[in-house]
Design a protein around this motif. Structure first.
Motif, mmCIF file in Angstrom:
data_model
loop_
_atom_site.group_PDB
_atom_site.id
_atom_site.type_symbol
_atom_site.label_atom_id
_atom_site.label_comp_id
_atom_site.label_asym_id
_atom_site.label_seq_id
_atom_site.Cartn_x
_atom_site.Cartn_y
_atom_site.Cartn_z
ATOM 1 N N UNK A 177 30.275 47.010 19.190
ATOM 2 C CA UNK A 177 29.436 47.595 20.222
ATOM 3 C C UNK A 177 29.247 46.731 21.376
ATOM 4 N N UNK A 178 28.775 45.538 21.128
ATOM 5 C CA UNK A 178 28.680 44.541 22.092
ATOM 6 C C UNK A 178 29.843 44.273 23.206
ATOM 7 N N UNK A 199 38.154 53.340 21.099
ATOM 8 C CA UNK A 199 39.442 53.482 22.226
ATOM 9 C C UNK A 199 39.931 51.963 22.080
ATOM 10 N N UNK A 200 39.597 51.090 21.262
ATOM 11 C CA UNK A 200 40.524 49.674 21.200
ATOM 12 C C UNK A 200 40.382 49.279 19.837
ATOM 13 N N UNK A 201 41.651 48.777 19.474
ATOM 14 C CA UNK A 201 41.760 48.235 18.077
ATOM 15 C C UNK A 201 41.428 46.615 18.135
ATOM 16 N N UNK A 202 40.120 46.248 17.909
ATOM 17 C CA UNK A 202 39.805 45.030 17.785
ATOM 18 C C UNK A 202 40.251 44.077 16.872
ATOM 19 N N UNK A 241 41.288 48.059 28.499
ATOM 20 C CA UNK A 241 40.827 47.298 27.811
ATOM 21 C C UNK A 241 39.156 47.055 27.655
ATOM 22 N N UNK A 242 38.497 46.680 26.544
ATOM 23 C CA UNK A 242 37.179 46.630 26.776
ATOM 24 C C UNK A 242 36.640 45.648 28.052
#
Lengths: 461, 461
Positions: A133-134, B115-118, B307-308
């Protein structure tokens, strides 16, 4: 013309065809495009393919809707220039070419290769990713709260600066912070006194913001108060704990005089505390900011000497008056430092690793410093005058040859040593009695220092 | 007075004692301090402890050497002010207080939580740490070479912009790049035309650098050429692929007119291509930069929608003339983006993950967009006029109530929805016929969009 085997989908091929026809004026302006049904039949492709191609041409403005089912080439003012963008290849500059030939880099205060535990850091970075989340968001424009909390504790304990986390602004390097600071200071000031010689990458940002720079000479006890008082600046940029490049320390009496000056002229002192952690005898000199009872000091701190500078985090403490100005427009500035690295550093500090890291580096550099000064004494001997500083990661060498500073630099480079002349840090490059050279020892491996200094000797004498 | 059990070492306790005595004038200026041997005997502490305390006082300038073994209190001009720094606590601002009450944030184009594969990104970040040598240094001031290589490939393929990696400058967000750009442009320009309404955080940097801002109205086909020609600016900031906030696309004819204008006035077009990836019908509109045969366009690209945005990486393509200016002073600017994140992104791109990521987001947002416009139509119905854009992550809503934009924002916030009025993006805030609201849908979870839009209805009608 169209081909199923080409890389682009059919509708893109069709779009490209018409685009070229229009750009090269084979389809005249105002001319109608074939009907969708007609083209679909004659090319044996689906109507949807044609529609998609036309839609793309329409979106980009090449054609317009003529009536319900037909399109015509748009009218443009003048010709559409057929595009053949060409770019001169920028010549790769000579300094980067020479990069590979550099064996020993004395010109940079970068860290010893064994100075940081990346395996440990990697664990802290990895932990951060559990908090998705951050990381999905833009960060707090002032910097992540956890990090500001830790910075407040750190500078209180180690620098005698007592501030609230909300007075701290995090940035990605001192320069990003100076940009923000300049935009605020500009409202009231238009010139700034700078230590001469001084930190040129900081000075540059003030130049970029059209401040008039007033170079003010350095005395042994810091910036010359007489010269400072004579010029009209009400802003001054200083590094009282350990000036760069001279290494001078500003004593307590001078600090109070400087603070008094700032009060008298209603000015601001910008204190750059860039490498205060490295003092090898006694404890670090407390920051000037710790004496700032009247809110005339902006404090700049950096982690780039105590953790690797590729992790771009620095910070700034603003006095209340400037903080109010900042807060009014904070939402218009985006934070530049990586959120993941900020959160990792906050936890790293909270767990006591930054203090351990500083102790480790202090020990490493204290030993290296002795080896370094020994090597200079034994190898360069009376050919140089050396300023044996008790702090920091560098020294200044005056070299007794007939060579100019430029020649010293070039000859050292031929031997694989990169060095920087002190004159690069002056605005007014007057002639020196003896050419002076800055030598950082932080990056040279301890067991190769003697070899590196021998290369300098071979280069110069 | 001294105590072994106190937290500070004995020498620091002794140092603190003398420092206080001097600051509070109980030890007069010029007065001699006790001899080292005498004090050591009388306090039953080692001579080394006394010496270290005196050494610290000497370094900080509180005392001076009187003769070989004695020290005296330094002479200061004026009194040493006893220090009691106090700081007003900055009131935490009300908007951040409200942060916790926000359930749905329609005001930000931040990414969908899925939306993103961390996990994947973490692997790429981890890999970087095996190359310690790269991370120990300050990064390349222009950006890491691997990343610039991948960006060059990417914008060639996806945006039709063909440039060499050495024409690309990496930054930590558009604002850091604009600072560098402003300092170069200032040498020749002092005013800039901005789309009205337009990207206010970009505008802000030009204001900070003292450019005169010339708001220039938006037509349906992009910035109004007539107004642009009338004002004296030779610089213009545009987003032709998808203007923010209006969503307008600049058609090909207008693009050529704009390029012609730049050639005629010897000007520069700054093209901000901030969310060009998201076009849901057909393919993305090619960048204006791809048509720039004469080197009049600066291209700005950002990863912050794909990307984030907590990973702070953006880039700028300079025409040759500006690149030459940049290269002359490149060494004076430090790179602000994290080296680790730059290297991870380069590999991520090289392995095709960025393309996959864009396809994934395009699909996600295409679906979400349909749900969003359905919800607006079904729930808000005729109470609003909506601009159904075929691109981007937001729309503009004109709300038919007696409420002002400010009231709409406040009432939405009471219901837990954060929204931004279009008027915030204007310089000249004339009265609107109907108050207009920007609604981003990217961040709202798909299955809660209907609920979120219902909250807006409850707030407003």
């Amino acid at each position: 013309m169209l081909s199923e085997t080409k890389k682009d989908p059919l509708y893109i091929q069709l779009y490209n065809h018409f685009r070229q026809e229009i750009e090269q004026c084979r389809l005249q302006q105002g001319e109608k495009l074939p009907s969708i049904r007609g083209l679909s039949n004659s090319l044996s492709i689906s109507k949807i393919t044609v529609e998609k191609a036309y839609q793309q041409l329409l979106s980009e403005g090449y054609i317009q809707s003529f009536n319900r089912s037909r399109y015509s080439v748009n009218k443009f003012e003048g010709n559409i220039i057929p595009i053949k963008t060409k770019h001169t290849l920028i010549k790769s500059d000579s300094s980067s070419k020479r990069e590979e030939e550099v064996i020993y880099d004395f010109s940079s205060g970068e860290m010893d290769m064994d100075g940081f535990d990346f395996a440990l850091w990697k664990r802290y970075i990895s932990k951060v990713f559990s908090n998705k989340g951050r990381l999905m968001r833009y960060g707090n424009s002032q910097g992540e709260e956890e990090l500001r909390t830790e910075i407040a504790k750190y500078i209180h304990k180690s620098r005698g600066v007592h501030v609230h986390k909300d007075q701290i602004i995090v940035g990605a390097g001192i320069q990003t912070l100076l940009h923000t600071l300049c935009s605020m200071l500009k409202l009231e000031y238009n010139s700034i006194a700078f230590e001469e010689p001084g930190f040129k990458n900081g000075r540059r940002i003030f130049t970029d913001h059209s401040f008039e720079i007033m170079p003010t000479k350095m005395s042994k006890d810091g910036i010359d108060m007489e010269e400072l008082s004579k010029n009209e600046a009400r802003l001054v940029y200083v590094s009282p704990s350990h000036q760069f490049p001279t290494g001078y320390i500003m004593p307590i009496g001078k600090r109070h005089r400087l603070l008094q000056w700032a009060q008298d002229v209603k000015g601001i002192i910008i204190e750059d505390d860039y490498d205060s952690e490295f003092r090898y005898f006694g404890r670090p000199i407390p920051a000037l900011k710790g004496l700032d009872a009247s809110g005339n000091v902006v404090y700049l701190g950096s982690f780039s000497k105590i953790i690797p500078p590729s992790i771009r985090i620095s910070y700034m403490v603003l006095p209340d008056t400037l903080m109010e100005v900042y807060q009014k427009s904070a939402s218009l500035y985006n934070q530049a430092a990586s959120t993941a690295e900020q959160l990792a550093l906050a936890k790293f500090m909270a767990d006591g690793h930054l203090e351990r890291q500083i102790r480790r580096l202090r020990k490493l550099y204290a030993d290296k410093r002795l080896i370094f000064f020994d090597a200079i004494k034994n190898i360069l001997g009376k050919n140089v005058e050396v300023n044996v500083s008790e702090a920091g990661l560098h020294t200044i060498l005056a070299v007794k040859t007939g060579l100019t500073a430029k020649e010293l630099v070039e000859r050292a480079l031929v031997k694989g040593c990169r060095i920087a002349p002190v004159r690069d840090y002056y605005i007014n490059k007057s002639t020196e009695k003896l050419p002076q050279i800055i030598l950082y020892f932080s990056k040279i491996p301890s067991n190769e220092i003697a070899r590196a200094v021998k290369l300098l000797k071979e280069a110069w004498f």
